[in-house]
Write a protein that holds these residues in place. Structure first.
Motif, PDB file in Angstrom:
ATOM      1  N   ALA A  21       0.862  -1.179   0.000  1.00 55.44           N
ATOM      2  CA  ALA A  21       0.000   0.000   0.000  1.00 55.44           C
ATOM      3  C   ALA A  21       0.898   1.227   0.000  1.00 55.44           C
ATOM      4  CB  ALA A  21      -0.917  -0.005   1.226  1.00 55.44           C
ATOM      5  N   THR A  22       0.364   2.317  -0.497  1.00 55.83           N
ATOM      6  CA  THR A  22       1.146   3.542  -0.638  1.00 55.83           C
ATOM      7  C   THR A  22       0.834   4.508   0.497  1.00 55.83           C
ATOM      8  OG1 THR A  22       1.121   3.263  -3.022  1.00 55.83           O
ATOM      9  CG2 THR A  22       1.701   5.446  -2.205  1.00 55.83           C
ATOM     10  N   GLY A  47      -3.311   3.984  19.162  1.00 61.04           N
ATOM     11  CA  GLY A  47      -2.496   5.034  18.572  1.00 61.04           C
ATOM     12  C   GLY A  47      -0.998   4.833  18.732  1.00 61.04           C
ATOM     13  N   ASP A  48      -0.575   3.616  19.066  1.00 61.39           N
ATOM     14  CA  ASP A  48       0.852   3.300  19.177  1.00 61.39           C
ATOM     15  C   ASP A  48       1.323   2.796  17.820  1.00 61.39           C
ATOM     16  OD1 ASP A  48       3.401   2.506  19.803  1.00 61.39           O
ATOM     17  OD2 ASP A  48       2.825   1.156  21.434  1.00 61.39           O
ATOM     18  N   TYR A  49       1.467   3.727  16.885  1.00 57.71           N
ATOM     19  CA  TYR A  49       1.729   3.377  15.498  1.00 57.71           C
ATOM     20  C   TYR A  49       3.113   2.787  15.268  1.00 57.71           C
ATOM     21  CZ  TYR A  49      -2.581   5.915  14.903  1.00 57.71           C
ATOM     22  OH  TYR A  49      -3.876   6.319  15.016  1.00 57.71           O
ATOM     23  N   ASP A  50       4.091   3.173  16.083  1.00 60.81           N
ATOM     24  CA  ASP A  50       5.427   2.598  15.929  1.00 60.81           C
ATOM     25  C   ASP A  50       5.412   1.106  16.247  1.00 60.81           C
ATOM     26  OD1 ASP A  50       6.124   5.202  15.366  1.00 60.81           O
ATOM     27  OD2 ASP A  50       7.361   5.488  17.151  1.00 60.81           O
ATOM     28  N   THR A  51       4.730   0.719  17.325  1.00 65.64           N
ATOM     29  CA  THR A  51       4.619  -0.699  17.687  1.00 65.64           C
ATOM     30  C   THR A  51       3.825  -1.452  16.629  1.00 65.64           C
ATOM     31  OG1 THR A  51       4.773  -0.215  20.035  1.00 65.64           O
ATOM     32  CG2 THR A  51       3.754  -2.315  19.431  1.00 65.64           C
ATOM     33  N   PHE A  72      -2.945  11.118  11.086  1.00 65.96           N
ATOM     34  CA  PHE A  72      -3.958  10.095  11.377  1.00 65.96           C
ATOM     35  C   PHE A  72      -4.751   9.757  10.122  1.00 65.96           C
ATOM     36  CE2 PHE A  72      -3.709  12.112  15.710  1.00 65.96           C
ATOM     37  CZ  PHE A  72      -3.024  11.078  16.297  1.00 65.96           C
ATOM     38  N   ASP A  73      -5.118  10.775   9.359  1.00 69.21           N
ATOM     39  CA  ASP A  73      -5.873  10.532   8.128  1.00 69.21           C
ATOM     40  C   ASP A  73      -5.066   9.686   7.151  1.00 69.21           C
ATOM     41  OD1 ASP A  73      -8.107  11.905   8.977  1.00 69.21           O
ATOM     42  OD2 ASP A  73      -7.586  13.769   7.931  1.00 69.21           O
ATOM     43  N   GLU A  74      -3.771   9.980   7.018  1.00 67.32           N
ATOM     44  CA  GLU A  74      -2.923   9.212   6.109  1.00 67.32           C
ATOM     45  C   GLU A  74      -2.795   7.759   6.572  1.00 67.32           C
ATOM     46  OE1 GLU A  74       0.111  12.656   4.449  1.00 67.32           O
ATOM     47  OE2 GLU A  74       0.477  11.799   6.433  1.00 67.32           O
ATOM     48  N   ILE A  75      -2.707   7.552   7.877  1.00 64.10           N
ATOM     49  CA  ILE A  75      -2.618   6.191   8.420  1.00 64.10           C
ATOM     50  C   ILE A  75      -3.908   5.439   8.148  1.00 64.10           C
ATOM     51  CG2 ILE A  75      -2.447   4.820  10.543  1.00 64.10           C
ATOM     52  CD1 ILE A  75      -0.477   7.005  11.559  1.00 64.10           C
ATOM     53  N   ASN A  76      -5.051   6.104   8.331  1.00 59.21           N
ATOM     54  CA  ASN A  76      -6.342   5.453   8.062  1.00 59.21           C
ATOM     55  C   ASN A  76      -6.470   5.054   6.598  1.00 59.21           C
ATOM     56  OD1 ASN A  76      -7.260   5.574  10.709  1.00 59.21           O
ATOM     57  ND2 ASN A  76      -8.175   7.595  10.419  1.00 59.21           N
ATOM     58  N   VAL A  77      -6.091   5.944   5.697  1.00 57.49           N
ATOM     59  CA  VAL A  77      -6.150   5.632   4.262  1.00 57.49           C
ATOM     60  C   VAL A  77      -5.190   4.481   3.950  1.00 57.49           C
ATOM     61  CG1 VAL A  77      -5.598   6.532   1.956  1.00 57.49           C
ATOM     62  CG2 VAL A  77      -6.913   7.924   3.561  1.00 57.49           C
ATOM     63  N   ALA A  81      -6.210   0.791   2.497  1.00 54.84           N
ATOM     64  CA  ALA A  81      -5.630   0.328   1.228  1.00 54.84           C
ATOM     65  C   ALA A  81      -4.851  -0.962   1.429  1.00 54.84           C
ATOM     66  CB  ALA A  81      -4.721   1.406   0.644  1.00 54.84           C
ATOM     67  N   ALA A  82      -4.126  -1.055   2.548  1.00 53.93           N
ATOM     68  CA  ALA A  82      -3.325  -2.252   2.830  1.00 53.93           C
ATOM     69  C   ALA A  82      -4.222  -3.469   3.005  1.00 53.93           C
ATOM     70  CB  ALA A  82      -2.473  -2.037   4.077  1.00 53.93           C
TER      71      ALA A  82
END
Length: 106
Positions: A21-22, A47-51, A72-77, A81-82
């Motif tokens: 995913a991009t 919200g622990d995105y690194d883990t 957050f919006d980019e992570i959700n998209v 997509a992933a």
């Protein structure tokens, strides 16, 4: 546990399945949702995105994800997509749902 030879590590990596995913114009490799551990989902929800990234992304893509420092919006998209690229339907759970009809006691 013994160390793997470079050839064994390469073979193991080649057999692992990843979708792509991009995120911010960069393609990242991610494991299918059915291979995520509950702790990774918990990290994502908390919200622990690194883990989360360390658990679900290809090891070479984790630092890229952290360096991109997505919103957050980019992570959700990205996660939507992933999941689509790995054949998972976003928002779907493998758990049972409650029946909408009530059972009458006798």
């Amino acid at each position: 546990m013994t160390d793997m030879t470079p050839a064994e590590a390469q073979e193991t990596e080649a057999t692992e399945e990843y979708g792509t995913a991009t995120l911010s114009g960069v393609d990242l490799r991610i494991k299918p949702g059915n291979r995520w551990r509950p702790s990774y989902l918990r990290a994502l929800r908390e919200g622990d995105y690194d883990t989360w990234a360390a658990g679900v992304l290809h090891k070479d893509d984790v630092a890229v994800f952290i360096d991109l420092d997505p919103t957050f919006d980019e992570i959700n998209v990205f996660t939507t997509a992933a999941m689509g690229s790995t054949g998972e339907a976003p928002g779907k759970s493998g758990g049972r749902t409650k029946s909408s009809t009530r059972t009458r006691k006798r």
